[in-house]
Design a protein around this motif. Structure first.
Motif, PDB file in Angstrom:
ATOM      1  N   TYR A 192       0.805  -1.146  -0.059  1.00 16.51           N
ATOM      2  CA  TYR A 192       0.018  -0.039  -0.031  1.00 16.51           C
ATOM      3  C   TYR A 192       1.112   1.024   0.130  1.00 16.51           C
ATOM      4  O   TYR A 192       0.562   2.105  -0.829  1.00 16.51           O
ATOM      5  CB  TYR A 192      -0.850  -0.130   1.203  1.00 16.51           C
ATOM      6  CG  TYR A 192      -1.296   1.569   1.846  1.00 16.51           C
ATOM      7  CD1 TYR A 192      -2.007   2.230   0.963  1.00 16.51           C
ATOM      8  CD2 TYR A 192      -0.922   1.273   2.990  1.00 16.51           C
ATOM      9  CE1 TYR A 192      -2.473   3.558   1.746  1.00 16.51           C
ATOM     10  CE2 TYR A 192      -1.270   2.788   3.762  1.00 16.51           C
ATOM     11  CZ  TYR A 192      -2.077   3.429   3.052  1.00 16.51           C
ATOM     12  OH  TYR A 192      -2.419   4.698   3.717  1.00 16.51           O
ATOM     13  N   LEU A 193       1.935   1.166   0.852  1.00  9.66           N
ATOM     14  CA  LEU A 193       2.670   2.597   1.012  1.00  9.66           C
ATOM     15  C   LEU A 193       3.735   2.582  -0.463  1.00  9.66           C
ATOM     16  O   LEU A 193       4.062   3.558  -0.832  1.00  9.66           O
ATOM     17  CB  LEU A 193       3.407   2.583   2.013  1.00  9.66           C
ATOM     18  CG  LEU A 193       2.602   2.786   3.185  1.00  9.66           C
ATOM     19  CD1 LEU A 193       3.735   2.508   4.741  1.00  9.66           C
ATOM     20  CD2 LEU A 193       1.781   3.997   3.513  1.00  9.66           C
ATOM     21  N   THR A 194       4.317   1.595  -0.895  1.00 14.04           N
ATOM     22  CA  THR A 194       5.208   1.590  -2.033  1.00 14.04           C
ATOM     23  C   THR A 194       4.679   0.483  -2.987  1.00 14.04           C
ATOM     24  O   THR A 194       5.425  -0.431  -3.155  1.00 14.04           O
ATOM     25  CB  THR A 194       6.607   1.381  -1.524  1.00 14.04           C
ATOM     26  OG1 THR A 194       6.621  -0.062  -0.625  1.00 14.04           O
ATOM     27  CG2 THR A 194       6.994   2.172  -0.587  1.00 14.04           C
ATOM     28  N   GLU A 243      -1.268   4.700   8.395  1.00 13.28           N
ATOM     29  CA  GLU A 243      -0.016   3.816   8.161  1.00 13.28           C
ATOM     30  C   GLU A 243       1.173   4.643   7.560  1.00 13.28           C
ATOM     31  O   GLU A 243       2.369   4.001   8.092  1.00 13.28           O
ATOM     32  CB  GLU A 243      -0.679   2.849   7.073  1.00 13.28           C
ATOM     33  CG  GLU A 243      -1.774   1.964   7.226  1.00 13.28           C
ATOM     34  CD  GLU A 243      -1.402   0.958   8.069  1.00 13.28           C
ATOM     35  OE1 GLU A 243      -0.344   0.219   8.007  1.00 13.28           O
ATOM     36  OE2 GLU A 243      -2.063   0.827   9.084  1.00 13.28           O
ATOM     37  N   GLU A 244       1.161   5.511   7.029  1.00  8.67           N
ATOM     38  CA  GLU A 244       2.213   6.330   6.774  1.00  8.67           C
ATOM     39  C   GLU A 244       3.265   6.780   8.054  1.00  8.67           C
ATOM     40  O   GLU A 244       4.365   6.870   8.026  1.00  8.67           O
ATOM     41  CB  GLU A 244       1.955   7.532   5.637  1.00  8.67           C
ATOM     42  CG  GLU A 244       1.564   6.931   4.268  1.00  8.67           C
ATOM     43  CD  GLU A 244       1.515   8.203   3.331  1.00  8.67           C
ATOM     44  OE1 GLU A 244       1.142   9.201   3.956  1.00  8.67           O
ATOM     45  OE2 GLU A 244       1.396   7.906   2.140  1.00  8.67           O
ATOM     46  N   LYS A 245       2.175   7.096   8.872  1.00  4.39           N
ATOM     47  CA  LYS A 245       2.866   7.745  10.119  1.00  4.39           C
ATOM     48  C   LYS A 245       3.710   6.643  10.826  1.00  4.39           C
ATOM     49  O   LYS A 245       4.591   6.709  11.319  1.00  4.39           O
ATOM     50  CB  LYS A 245       1.753   8.241  10.958  1.00  4.39           C
ATOM     51  CG  LYS A 245       1.589   9.623  11.036  1.00  4.39           C
ATOM     52  CD  LYS A 245       0.894  10.128  12.389  1.00  4.39           C
ATOM     53  CE  LYS A 245       0.516  11.729  12.402  1.00  4.39           C
ATOM     54  NZ  LYS A 245       1.400  12.672  11.790  1.00  4.39           N
TER      55      LYS A 245
END
Length: 154
Positions: free
Chosen positions: A1-3, A118-120
């Motif tokens: 999801y992030l990358t 999630e990014e945090k």
């Protein structure tokens, strides 16, 4: 999801996140505007952030965040992830002196830190400035070549 576009060989031997860092002049200008609005007597240049690739054009600051693929000449890059910024951004590349106020990192944290949970977890309080790229199709690029982009659908 992030990358989602990251591939195994995107991590180089001697760099933090990826072999290529792209930034844009409109983003640097927007940071400088924010510094000025906050009353910070500092104007930064792109060299403070050590990008490999600088792009200019008729688009807003941080437009590059939404670029999925970037083509320069025959070379195609993937947007692997936003570049998280650290304390080194407070060092003036011309003098080697650290800004005693912690700028521009302090102002970047005010408007370029994530609100996504999630990014945090992944990036903490590190602000994001520029995008880390992976190479999809190799070749040579030259200063002044046209840059083509594909924006993400999200």
């Amino acid at each position: 999801y992030l990358t989602p576009l990251r591939k195994f060989d995107d991590k180089p031997y001697f760099a933090d996140g990826s072999p290529y860092l792209l930034m844009t002049f409109p983003s640097v200008n927007l940071l400088n505007n924010n510094l000025k609005e906050k009353g910070v007597d500092l104007e930064v240049e792109e060299t403070r952030f050590r990008p490999n690739l600088m792009v200019s054009g008729d688009f807003g600051g941080f437009a590059e965040d939404k670029w999925s693929f970037i083509k320069i000449g025959d070379v195609v890059f993937r947007n692997v992830k936003p570049c998280t910024r650290c304390i080194f951004t407070t060092v003036d590349p011309k003098t080697g002196e650290k800004d005693p106020r912690g700028q521009p990192l302090k102002v970047l944290r005010e408007f370029r830190s994530t609100e996504d949970a999630e990014e945090k977890k992944a990036y903490g309080t590190s602000p994001m400035f520029g995008i880390n790229l992976g190479k999809e199709v190799g070749g040579r690029i030259k200063v002044g070549q046209t840059v083509q982009i594909r924006k993400s659908e999200v």
